[in-house]
Scaffold this active site. Structure first.
Site, short mmCIF file in Angstrom:
data_model
loop_
_atom_site.label_atom_id
_atom_site.label_comp_id
_atom_site.label_asym_id
_atom_site.label_seq_id
_atom_site.Cartn_x
_atom_site.Cartn_y
_atom_site.Cartn_z
N GLN A 161 0.83 -1.21 0.00
CA GLN A 161 0.00 0.00 0.00
C GLN A 161 0.86 1.26 0.00
O GLN A 161 1.85 1.35 0.74
CB GLN A 161 -0.92 0.04 1.22
CG GLN A 161 -1.95 1.15 1.09
CD GLN A 161 -2.74 1.40 2.34
OE1 GLN A 161 -2.18 1.68 3.40
NE2 GLN A 161 -4.05 1.28 2.23
N CYS B 202 -6.13 7.35 5.30
CA CYS B 202 -5.37 7.74 6.49
C CYS B 202 -5.83 9.10 7.01
O CYS B 202 -5.81 10.09 6.28
CB CYS B 202 -3.87 7.79 6.18
SG CYS B 202 -2.91 8.22 7.64
#
Ligand SMILES: Cc1cc2nc3c(=O)[nH]c(=O)nc-3n(C[C@H](O)[C@H](O)[C@H](O)COP(=O)(O)O)c2cc1C
Length: 439
Positions: free
Chosen positions: A148, A178
């Protein structure tokens, strides 16, 4: 690489109990382009958690419990078990990394796809080759594995994706979830949820740069008045991405409240590419309930994995037989010792490979920290676990942590409390603050 400054919940808010829905199970497989993920279960990317040691630990977790007679016969007869003794771990000694049979199939482990921690595309693009290797380390027995990335510059992300592909990863994933200020402040992670044209640019650049399957993991939107997940999923499909994963919360929600599974269902209705559902799966029942309620093609599991590394195996058992084994105190002891020996072997390997003047990612303090973190997760649900967690908090070295753990479990076993424990029998601090810095 995790950023500081975002408080996340250490545990689930008002976890919902799900009954196993009649006739619905987690799918046997999902295809991300040419990559077959079987069963359709994914270990969620978790900064500070899903490093190579933890990922391999999850892959091999089914070996660390005392198998039932039926399961033992079943696994002994499995053609992939070249060395049948490997399946027999009923003795108190645990297996070390080098003793682990490398060919545990995904079907046996129950985890179809492993994911790395999120990695900065900027950092990767700038790093020297030798340093990149440390960030992107994985072993042969981790396939299929996805890396990722986070970032906000399309060209840099494309370059980083090429590095990921060249390193041998099976898939590359873009992080649009995030919430950490440090990441959002640079327009990365969930910050991009407010700039869909930029996301489109990134999708196109990365898609053009790599041939491996390209996926995206995102939240529903910045907040409840700016929900963009369905539009985003449609964009992903239109730009040739191979799957989308939704953590069904907004950025503003952090980890609070319930995950809104109805948005996973909405995305499933909107696109034809595989949809991976994520958020609040703690048990095999939850996993099947998510599939039943949303129609998602695969489930992704985050926080439950370090608290209950058996969860993937349990889902596989539940899918096959409608029931699953629960770990005993002895199983937990075997498992924690196995994790420690895997970690220490990786420390040796990583230190030996570090170039002069280069810091190994498993330098002394980090290793003791990881041992503390995992001891704390694994002892949830074990009577008296809170006291152990208090004691190891003050431990200074890995050896101190190990001594505390040994003393704790020896006393537990001597007192005869080797009962099967429910995985959700956790106390307030399921996750140490330090680990919970990003999504
Ligand atoms: C310690 C920790 C670190 C995380 N790091 C990442 C990350 O690097 N990338 C990401 O996409 N999500 C990250 N997440 C979010 C998880 O992947 C997942 O979306 C979230 O925990 C919800 O799933 P769960 O309810 O199964 O835990 C992190 C979560 C935790 C608890």
């Amino acid at each position: 690489m995790a950023g500081k400054g975002f408080t996340v919940k250490k545990d689930w808010d008002n976890p919902m109990e799900h009954a196993m829905p009649a006739g619905v199970r987690v799918p046997a497989e999902v295809r991300l382009g040419p990559v077959v993920v079987a069963p359709a279960t994914v270990l969620a990317p978790m900064a500070g958690v899903t490093d190579t040691v933890f990922r391999r630990f999850i892959r091999h977790a089914s070996l660390f419990t005392t198998p039932s007679e039926a399961a033992r016969e079943d696994s002994d007869s499995h053609p992939s078990h070249k060395n049948k003794d490997v399946a027999r771990v009923g003795h108190p000694e645990c297996l070390s990394e080098s003793e682990i049979e490398a060919e545990v199939t995904n079907a046996q482990s129950g985890c179809g796809l492993l994911m790395t921690e999120f990695t900065s595309a900027d950092g990767l693009a700038r790093m020297r080759e030798s340093k990149r290797k440390r960030y992107l380390t994985f072993y042969d027995d981790e396939h299929p594995i996805g890396a990722q990335l986070f970032g906000s510059n399309a060209d840099t992300l494309a370059e980083a994706a090429r590095i990921v592909e060249d390193t041998g990863f099976d898939t590359v994933d873009l992080n649009l979830g995030c919430p950490a200020k440090r990441v959002v402040g640079c327009n990365g992670g969930s910050g991009l949820l407010r700039d869909l044209p930029k996301v489109g640019e990134i999708f196109r650049a990365v898609r053009k740069a790599v041939a491996i399957p390209f996926t995206v993991k995102f939240r529903m939107g910045w907040n409840h008045s700016q929900i963009v997940c369905v539009e985003l999923a449609r964009m992903a499909e239109a730009e040739g991405l191979n799957a989308v994963a939704l953590h069904a919360r907004t950025r503003e929600q952090g980890y609070s409240g319930q995950a809104h599974w109805e948005w996973i269902a909405a995305i499933k209705q909107a696109v034809g590419i595989p949809v991976i559902g994520n958020g609040d799966i703690r048990t095999p029942e939850d996993a099947a309930a998510m599939v039943a309620q949303t129609g998602c093609d695969a489930v992704m599991i985050g926080r439950a994995a370090p608290a209950n590394p058996w969860i993937f195996r349990q889902i596989a058992q539940y899918t096959a037989a409608g029931s699953y084994d629960r770990p005993t105190v002895e199983d937990r002891y075997r498992m924690i010792r196995a994790y420690f020996s895997m970690l220490l072997e990786e420390v040796d390997t990583s230190n030996a490979a570090a170039e002069p003047g280069q810091k190994s990612p498993y330098a002394g303090k980090e290793t003791a920290g990881k041992m503390k973190q995992f001891a704390s997760w694994f002892t949830h649900g074990v009577p008296g676990g809170a006291k152990l967690r208090g004691d190891i908090y003050h431990a200074k070295t890995g050896a101190d942590v190990l001594a505390q753990v040994d003393a704790f479990f020896t006393a537990q076993l001597a007192s005869g409390s080797d009962a099967a424990l429910l995985p959700d029998e956790s106390e307030a601090e399921a996750y140490p603050e330090g680990a919970l810095v990003c999504d």
